[in-house]
Design a protein around this motif. Sequence first.
Motif, PDB file in Angstrom:
ATOM      1  N   LYS A   1      -1.482  -0.712  -5.071  1.00  0.00           N
ATOM      2  CA  LYS A   1      -2.584  -0.545  -6.013  1.00  0.00           C
ATOM      3  C   LYS A   1      -3.849  -1.158  -5.423  1.00  0.00           C
ATOM      4  CE  LYS A   1      -1.076  -4.629  -8.654  1.00  0.00           C
ATOM      5  NZ  LYS A   1      -0.613  -5.098  -9.980  1.00  0.00           N
TER       6      LYS A   1
ATOM      7  N   ALA B   1      15.519  -1.377  -6.984  1.00  0.00           N
ATOM      8  CA  ALA B   1      14.098  -1.109  -6.784  1.00  0.00           C
ATOM      9  C   ALA B   1      13.910  -0.440  -5.424  1.00  0.00           C
ATOM     10  CB  ALA B   1      13.287  -2.405  -6.855  1.00  0.00           C
TER      11      ALA B   1
ATOM     12  N   GLU C   1       5.288  -1.774  -6.305  1.00  0.00           N
ATOM     13  CA  GLU C   1       4.278  -2.263  -7.251  1.00  0.00           C
ATOM     14  C   GLU C   1       3.041  -2.792  -6.542  1.00  0.00           C
ATOM     15  OE1 GLU C   1       7.443  -3.284  -7.242  1.00  0.00           O
ATOM     16  OE2 GLU C   1       8.271  -2.322  -9.047  1.00  0.00           O
ATOM     17  N   ASP C   2       3.174  -3.051  -5.219  1.00  0.00           N
ATOM     18  CA  ASP C   2       2.031  -3.547  -4.454  1.00  0.00           C
ATOM     19  C   ASP C   2       1.028  -2.442  -4.136  1.00  0.00           C
ATOM     20  OD1 ASP C   2       3.121  -6.096  -4.383  1.00  0.00           O
ATOM     21  OD2 ASP C   2       4.196  -5.710  -2.508  1.00  0.00           O
TER      22      ASP C   2
ATOM     23  N   HIS D   1       6.736  -4.213  -1.874  1.00  0.00           N
ATOM     24  CA  HIS D   1       7.234  -3.606  -3.110  1.00  0.00           C
ATOM     25  C   HIS D   1       6.351  -2.419  -3.495  1.00  0.00           C
ATOM     26  CE1 HIS D   1      10.049  -6.894  -4.074  1.00  0.00           C
ATOM     27  NE2 HIS D   1       9.119  -7.707  -3.585  1.00  0.00           N
TER      28      HIS D   1
ATOM     29  N   CYS E   1       8.228   4.812   0.820  1.00  0.00           N
ATOM     30  CA  CYS E   1       9.041   4.072  -0.140  1.00  0.00           C
ATOM     31  C   CYS E   1      10.377   4.785  -0.291  1.00  0.00           C
ATOM     32  CB  CYS E   1       8.346   3.969  -1.495  1.00  0.00           C
ATOM     33  SG  CYS E   1       6.917   2.858  -1.500  1.00  0.00           S
TER      34      CYS E   1
ATOM     35  N   LYS F   1      -4.797  -5.032  -4.139  1.00  0.00           N
ATOM     36  CA  LYS F   1      -3.615  -5.842  -3.855  1.00  0.00           C
ATOM     37  C   LYS F   1      -3.629  -6.320  -2.410  1.00  0.00           C
ATOM     38  CE  LYS F   1       0.499  -7.546  -4.729  1.00  0.00           C
ATOM     39  NZ  LYS F   1       0.736  -8.592  -5.753  1.00  0.00           N
TER      40      LYS F   1
END
Length: 307
Positions: A92, A286, A89-90, A87, A262, A95
């Motif tokens: 970072k 997403a 959001e991963d 994802h 992405c 993580k």
Amino acid sequence: MASLFNPSTIFLHLLLLYMIHGNLARELPKEAKQNIEAPYNQQHNQDDDHLRLNHIINPNDEEHGCNHMTTNTSLDHMELSWNILFHIEDLKLGKKIKLYFPIKNSTQISHLIPKQEAELIPFSSSYTAKILEFFSFTQDSPQAKAIKETLNHCELPPLNGESKFCATSLESMLEKLTLLFGEGSKFSVLTTTQVKNWVPHLQNYTIVKDPREISVKRMFGCHPMPYPYAVYYCHGQESDNKLFMVSLEGEDGLKLDALAICHMDTSQWDPNHASFRVLGIEPGSAPVCHVFPQDNLVWASSPGEGN
């Protein structure tokens, strides 16, 4: 690796492909018949699906390649082949992401041949019988199946707004990319870092530095296909896809810089695409992100360059 270059100066890119292929053959290698079977049985079944992530194809379709040797659904074969997904959001610092980076033995990698030699060998599904005869493969052999699927995939029509081609030599790849980026444009090539003496396995990787987004205007991903000599399937689409370089450290202490993309808009993708099931998302809800294996190339023009 990411610096801009003049396409007429290909020495550095020859070195890059040398690192990937291990041999810049000046003639079609005698071991071509052996080279295709192992990549077909291993690479083609394990890490080939990611290159079709933005193609609207039912994953249960045999052409899609989720499991070329059976009629099972992609869920039956995603243990390794789909462990390139994550994802957005991963992305970072700190993580942990479970990933698998396949590595092929150099003896199992098809070799590059020069353009003048590649042009003497037919590369079209209409000449399949002649191609199989040339390489002494029987119609029902696994090598023949790999050849047929590669030819068929190379001949699939592009999606709306997509440019795609298959390159049978380094020279033809650079020539086509120069036309697509625009004559006189500068573009860079990026890859996931090569690591020597590495035994690949599925494990958790920790992001040890803030992921770096690479600003590009246009990009083309080139993926190796199973064939007796090196063939790259290259494709790119005008979109808001985002490219990242991600510094990772595995549980075993392995460190590498992984190139990742992405896909920000998946609204046009097949709702049954396995990536949605792996990530637990719906089309368009997403982004779908994935890392690139080490033998994949991404060519990119910086803002202000290209068409």
